[in-house]
Design a protein around this motif. Structure first.
Motif, short mmCIF file in Angstrom:
data_model
loop_
_atom_site.label_atom_id
_atom_site.label_comp_id
_atom_site.label_asym_id
_atom_site.label_seq_id
_atom_site.Cartn_x
_atom_site.Cartn_y
_atom_site.Cartn_z
N ILE A 4 3.84 -7.22 2.26
CA ILE A 4 2.88 -7.03 1.18
C ILE A 4 1.52 -6.56 1.71
CG2 ILE A 4 1.58 -8.19 -0.66
CD1 ILE A 4 4.05 -10.05 -1.01
N PHE A 5 1.06 -7.17 2.79
CA PHE A 5 -0.32 -6.93 3.21
C PHE A 5 -0.48 -6.15 4.52
CE2 PHE A 5 -0.39 -10.91 0.73
CZ PHE A 5 -1.18 -10.48 -0.32
N ALA A 6 0.54 -6.11 5.36
CA ALA A 6 0.36 -5.50 6.68
C ALA A 6 1.32 -4.35 6.95
CB ALA A 6 0.51 -6.57 7.77
N TRP A 7 1.96 -3.86 5.92
CA TRP A 7 2.98 -2.82 6.09
C TRP A 7 2.43 -1.57 6.77
CZ3 TRP A 7 7.91 -2.63 6.49
CH2 TRP A 7 8.59 -1.42 6.35
N THR A 8 1.28 -1.09 6.30
CA THR A 8 0.75 0.16 6.85
C THR A 8 0.03 -0.05 8.18
OG1 THR A 8 -1.25 -0.06 5.52
CG2 THR A 8 0.54 1.28 4.61
N THR A 9 -0.46 -1.26 8.45
CA THR A 9 -1.18 -1.49 9.70
C THR A 9 -0.26 -1.96 10.83
OG1 THR A 9 -1.76 -3.73 8.99
CG2 THR A 9 -3.36 -1.97 8.54
N GLN A 10 0.62 -2.89 10.53
CA GLN A 10 1.50 -3.45 11.56
C GLN A 10 2.90 -2.83 11.56
OE1 GLN A 10 0.36 -5.68 13.89
NE2 GLN A 10 -1.57 -5.18 12.88
N PHE A 54 8.13 -1.37 13.69
CA PHE A 54 9.25 -0.45 13.52
C PHE A 54 8.90 0.89 14.18
CE2 PHE A 54 9.44 -3.35 9.86
CZ PHE A 54 10.71 -3.86 10.03
N SER A 55 8.74 0.86 15.48
CA SER A 55 8.28 2.04 16.22
C SER A 55 9.29 3.19 16.21
CB SER A 55 7.94 1.66 17.65
OG SER A 55 9.06 1.09 18.30
N VAL A 56 10.53 2.91 15.85
CA VAL A 56 11.53 3.99 15.79
C VAL A 56 11.36 4.85 14.55
CG1 VAL A 56 13.23 2.72 17.17
CG2 VAL A 56 13.27 2.52 14.68
N ALA A 114 5.50 7.28 11.89
CA ALA A 114 4.31 6.57 11.42
C ALA A 114 3.88 7.01 10.03
CB ALA A 114 3.17 6.75 12.42
N ASP A 115 4.14 8.26 9.69
CA ASP A 115 3.73 8.75 8.37
C ASP A 115 4.63 8.25 7.24
OD1 ASP A 115 5.92 10.27 9.13
OD2 ASP A 115 5.10 12.17 8.40
N LEU A 116 5.63 7.49 7.56
CA LEU A 116 6.55 6.94 6.56
C LEU A 116 5.97 5.70 5.87
CD1 LEU A 116 9.53 7.00 5.43
CD2 LEU A 116 10.06 5.41 7.26
N PHE A 117 5.05 5.01 6.53
CA PHE A 117 4.63 3.70 6.04
C PHE A 117 3.71 3.76 4.82
CE2 PHE A 117 6.33 2.99 10.16
CZ PHE A 117 7.04 1.82 10.00
N GLU A 118 2.81 4.69 4.79
CA GLU A 118 1.90 4.82 3.64
C GLU A 118 2.66 5.09 2.33
OE1 GLU A 118 -1.52 4.18 1.93
OE2 GLU A 118 -1.43 4.23 4.12
N PRO A 119 3.58 6.07 2.31
CA PRO A 119 4.28 6.32 1.04
C PRO A 119 5.28 5.23 0.64
CG PRO A 119 4.94 7.95 2.70
CD PRO A 119 3.88 7.08 3.31
N THR A 120 5.64 4.36 1.57
CA THR A 120 6.60 3.29 1.24
C THR A 120 5.93 1.94 1.06
OG1 THR A 120 7.09 2.91 3.58
CG2 THR A 120 8.52 4.47 2.40
N GLN A 121 4.61 1.93 0.99
CA GLN A 121 3.88 0.67 0.89
C GLN A 121 4.26 -0.15 -0.34
OE1 GLN A 121 -0.36 1.10 0.97
NE2 GLN A 121 -0.70 -1.07 1.30
N SER A 122 4.37 0.48 -1.49
CA SER A 122 4.72 -0.29 -2.70
C SER A 122 6.16 -0.79 -2.65
CB SER A 122 4.48 0.54 -3.97
OG SER A 122 5.28 1.70 -3.97
N MET A 123 7.04 -0.02 -2.05
CA MET A 123 8.42 -0.48 -1.89
C MET A 123 8.49 -1.69 -0.97
SD MET A 123 11.76 1.70 -0.70
CE MET A 123 11.14 1.96 0.94
N ALA A 124 7.75 -1.64 0.13
CA ALA A 124 7.72 -2.77 1.07
C ALA A 124 7.10 -4.00 0.41
CB ALA A 124 6.94 -2.38 2.32
N ALA A 125 6.06 -3.79 -0.39
CA ALA A 125 5.42 -4.92 -1.08
C ALA A 125 6.40 -5.57 -2.06
CB ALA A 125 4.17 -4.45 -1.81
N ASN A 126 7.22 -4.76 -2.70
CA ASN A 126 8.24 -5.30 -3.60
C ASN A 126 9.23 -6.15 -2.82
OD1 ASN A 126 11.00 -5.04 -5.10
ND2 ASN A 126 9.42 -4.63 -6.62
N GLN A 127 9.67 -5.68 -1.67
CA GLN A 127 10.56 -6.47 -0.81
C GLN A 127 9.87 -7.76 -0.40
OE1 GLN A 127 12.81 -2.80 1.46
NE2 GLN A 127 11.76 -4.30 2.66
N GLY A 128 8.58 -7.66 -0.08
CA GLY A 128 7.83 -8.83 0.33
C GLY A 128 7.77 -9.88 -0.76
#
Length: 126
Positions: free
Chosen positions: A24-30, A35-37, A40-54
């Motif tokens: 929810i809170f650290a998806w784009t920073t951490q 998930f170094s594999v 890096a540009d994938l995290f910003e557009p998937t932030q709301s999806m990750a927050a939903n999982q969170g």
């Protein structure tokens, strides 16, 4: 048995609180570090999806914590079993669809906690 089941359930709840915070809170920073594999540009557009999982991981944590405060032993066992099964199934799905590591982080601890919870409850009902 009760103490070990309680400790394991509590640890799994804390793990899922951490996962909820992370998603929810650290998806784009951490996220890019963890998930170094992934690009890096994938995290910003998937932030709301990750927050939903969170949010779902937060629900799992709250359900497990709730089970620790139920006075009736039968219902404590039933609620803990329900949420531990949710965690285990989510771990299996994650292992199949994302990374096998998730099996060892989520499913194995949940299965071990289920065994201890069952052993504890079976001693009460005999």
């Amino acid at each position: 048995m009760q103490r070990m089941a309680t400790i394991l359930i509590g640890l799994i709840a804390v793990l899922h609180l951490y996962i909820a915070w992370f998603e929810i809170f650290a998806w784009t920073t951490q996220g890019p570090k963890v998930f170094s594999v992934l690009p890096a540009d994938l995290f910003e557009p998937t932030q709301s999806m990750a927050a939903n999982q969170g949010l779902y991981n937060g629900f799992l944590a709250i359900g497990l914590l709730w089970s620790l405060f139920i006075k009736n032993e039968e219902w404590r066992f039933k609620v803990a079993t329900c949420f531990l099964l949710f965690v285990a199934v989510a771990g299996i799905f994650g292992a199949v669809t994302v990374s096998q590591t998730i099996l060892f982080v989520q499913t194995v601890p949940a299965a071990i906690a289920l065994v201890f919870a069952y052993l504890r409850y079976s001693r009460l009902t005999v």
